[in-house]
Write a protein that holds these residues in place. Structure first.
Motif, mmCIF file in Angstrom:
data_model
loop_
_atom_site.group_PDB
_atom_site.id
_atom_site.type_symbol
_atom_site.label_atom_id
_atom_site.label_comp_id
_atom_site.label_asym_id
_atom_site.label_seq_id
_atom_site.Cartn_x
_atom_site.Cartn_y
_atom_site.Cartn_z
ATOM 1 N N CYS A 121 15.168 4.225 8.386
ATOM 2 C CA CYS A 121 15.024 4.129 6.919
ATOM 3 C C CYS A 121 14.871 3.139 6.127
ATOM 4 C CB CYS A 121 17.134 4.454 6.621
ATOM 5 S SG CYS A 121 17.999 5.840 7.516
ATOM 6 N N PRO A 122 15.317 1.397 6.038
ATOM 7 C CA PRO A 122 15.220 0.854 5.217
ATOM 8 C C PRO A 122 13.936 0.634 5.602
ATOM 9 C CG PRO A 122 16.628 -0.051 6.861
ATOM 10 C CD PRO A 122 16.354 1.667 6.817
ATOM 11 N N THR A 123 12.753 0.463 6.695
ATOM 12 C CA THR A 123 11.496 0.952 7.183
ATOM 13 C C THR A 123 10.904 1.566 5.953
ATOM 14 O OG1 THR A 123 11.773 0.124 8.688
ATOM 15 C CG2 THR A 123 9.680 0.443 8.612
ATOM 16 N N ASP A 124 11.136 3.291 6.409
ATOM 17 C CA ASP A 124 10.079 4.567 5.765
ATOM 18 C C ASP A 124 10.723 3.949 4.824
ATOM 19 O OD1 ASP A 124 9.465 5.150 8.426
ATOM 20 O OD2 ASP A 124 11.417 7.017 7.811
ATOM 21 N N LEU A 125 11.664 3.563 3.737
ATOM 22 C CA LEU A 125 11.781 3.686 2.036
ATOM 23 C C LEU A 125 11.478 1.834 1.151
ATOM 24 C CD1 LEU A 125 15.697 4.615 1.698
ATOM 25 C CD2 LEU A 125 13.749 6.136 0.793
ATOM 26 N N ALA A 126 11.322 1.413 2.344
ATOM 27 C CA ALA A 126 9.702 -0.150 2.032
ATOM 28 C C ALA A 126 9.130 0.307 1.825
ATOM 29 C CB ALA A 126 10.638 -1.150 2.591
ATOM 30 N N ARG A 127 8.429 0.823 2.562
ATOM 31 C CA ARG A 127 6.381 1.165 2.653
ATOM 32 C C ARG A 127 6.475 2.379 1.345
ATOM 33 N NH1 ARG A 127 5.385 6.264 6.099
ATOM 34 N NH2 ARG A 127 6.827 7.566 5.377
ATOM 35 N N ASN A 128 7.765 3.414 0.929
ATOM 36 C CA ASN A 128 7.136 4.292 -0.260
ATOM 37 C C ASN A 128 7.843 3.949 -1.049
ATOM 38 O OD1 ASN A 128 7.724 6.420 1.841
ATOM 39 N ND2 ASN A 128 9.497 7.597 1.959
ATOM 40 N N ALA A 129 8.737 2.307 -1.272
ATOM 41 C CA ALA A 129 8.374 1.980 -2.320
ATOM 42 C C ALA A 129 7.106 1.350 -2.383
ATOM 43 C CB ALA A 129 9.851 0.846 -1.875
ATOM 44 N N ALA A 130 7.129 0.480 -1.312
ATOM 45 C CA ALA A 130 5.251 0.153 -1.764
ATOM 46 C C ALA A 130 4.236 0.424 -2.497
ATOM 47 C CB ALA A 130 4.993 -0.990 -0.447
ATOM 48 N N ALA A 131 4.392 1.873 -1.921
ATOM 49 C CA ALA A 131 2.772 2.717 -2.038
ATOM 50 C C ALA A 131 2.885 3.369 -3.274
ATOM 51 C CB ALA A 131 3.298 4.034 -0.951
ATOM 52 N N ILE A 132 4.902 3.312 -4.248
ATOM 53 C CA ILE A 132 4.752 3.408 -5.248
ATOM 54 C C ILE A 132 4.621 2.353 -6.451
ATOM 55 C CG2 ILE A 132 6.817 3.756 -7.109
ATOM 56 C CD1 ILE A 132 8.073 5.394 -4.557
ATOM 57 N N ASP A 133 5.155 1.358 -5.695
ATOM 58 C CA ASP A 133 4.058 0.300 -7.086
ATOM 59 C C ASP A 133 3.404 0.335 -6.949
ATOM 60 O OD1 ASP A 133 6.946 -0.555 -7.370
ATOM 61 O OD2 ASP A 133 6.588 -1.932 -5.911
ATOM 62 N N LEU A 134 1.931 0.213 -5.780
ATOM 63 C CA LEU A 134 0.780 0.229 -6.091
ATOM 64 C C LEU A 134 -0.387 1.629 -6.423
ATOM 65 C CD1 LEU A 134 0.218 -0.538 -2.185
ATOM 66 C CD2 LEU A 134 -1.076 -2.425 -4.130
#
Length: 198
Positions: A81-94
């Motif tokens: 969960c924290p790894t997947d959501l951190a990836r998603n958050a980074a993608a959203i910012d980019l």
């Protein structure tokens, strides 16, 4: 600092360090279309009624108003969960840097522990605009079934875990668009999402 806040922050840092250079070199192919699993009786997604971090009852129509990443997990999750959501958050910012706005939903599969206040704090740690959702066990189960996700309690006592599927679904108001596995690289999430909605 709570346990899940520390895990989430750590995942975000590791993800940021490990993928910062990959976005620059990635050359995407401009081919994208809605998956065939988006249609028919077995389609992913559908109506749900859940509760947001402020204790307000919301529906899918309230929270999926444009391109939205949807993830089912739980705040005590030690790994995916924290790894997947951190990836998603980074993608959203980019994506935002490209002028592409994508929302993010975190839906708990552990409503017993994940109260509205808990999911709100967890979601905000992962990304300031992420929306955390919970509900009654029946509401959560109905949402999970609509998205064809799996979850099951594993263990007893206060420190039990939840076995669960780890897909991130890209949705829009018309339904399912794409999905990302846990091993999908952040740059692939960015480029595939941009291809669909950019």
């Amino acid at each position: 600092m709570s346990k899940f806040v520390a895990m989430a922050a750590g995942a975000a840092v590791v993800l940021g360090l490990g993928t910062a250079g990959a976005f620059v070199a990635f050359a995407p192919e401009k081919q994208c279309s809605r998956s065939a699993i988006a249609t028919g009786a077995d389609s992913i997604g559908g109506p749900f009624v859940l509760v947001n971090g402020d204790g307000v009852t919301v529906t899918n129509e309230d929270v999926i108003t444009g391109p939205t990443m949807v993830y089912f997990g739980f705040t005590y999750c030690p790994d995916f969960c924290p790894t997947d959501l951190a990836r998603n958050a980074a993608a959203i910012d980019l994506l935002a840097e490209r002028g592409i706005e994508v929302a993010s939903l975190f839906i708990t599969v552990d409503p017993t522990r994940d109260t509205p206040e808990v999911v709100k704090e967890y979601a905000e740690v992962m990304h300031p605009d992420m929306i955390g959702l919970t509900g009654t066990p029946e509401q959560v189960d109905a949402a999970s079934k609509a998205y064809k996700t799996y979850y099951r309690k594993n263990g007893t006592g206060e420190d039990y875990l939840m076995d669960h599927s780890t897909f991130t679904y890209l949705m829009d108001p018309d339904g399912f668009v794409d999905f990302f596995r846990s091993d999908t690289a952040p740059e692939a999430v960015v480029e595939r999402t941009a291809c669909h909605v950019g």
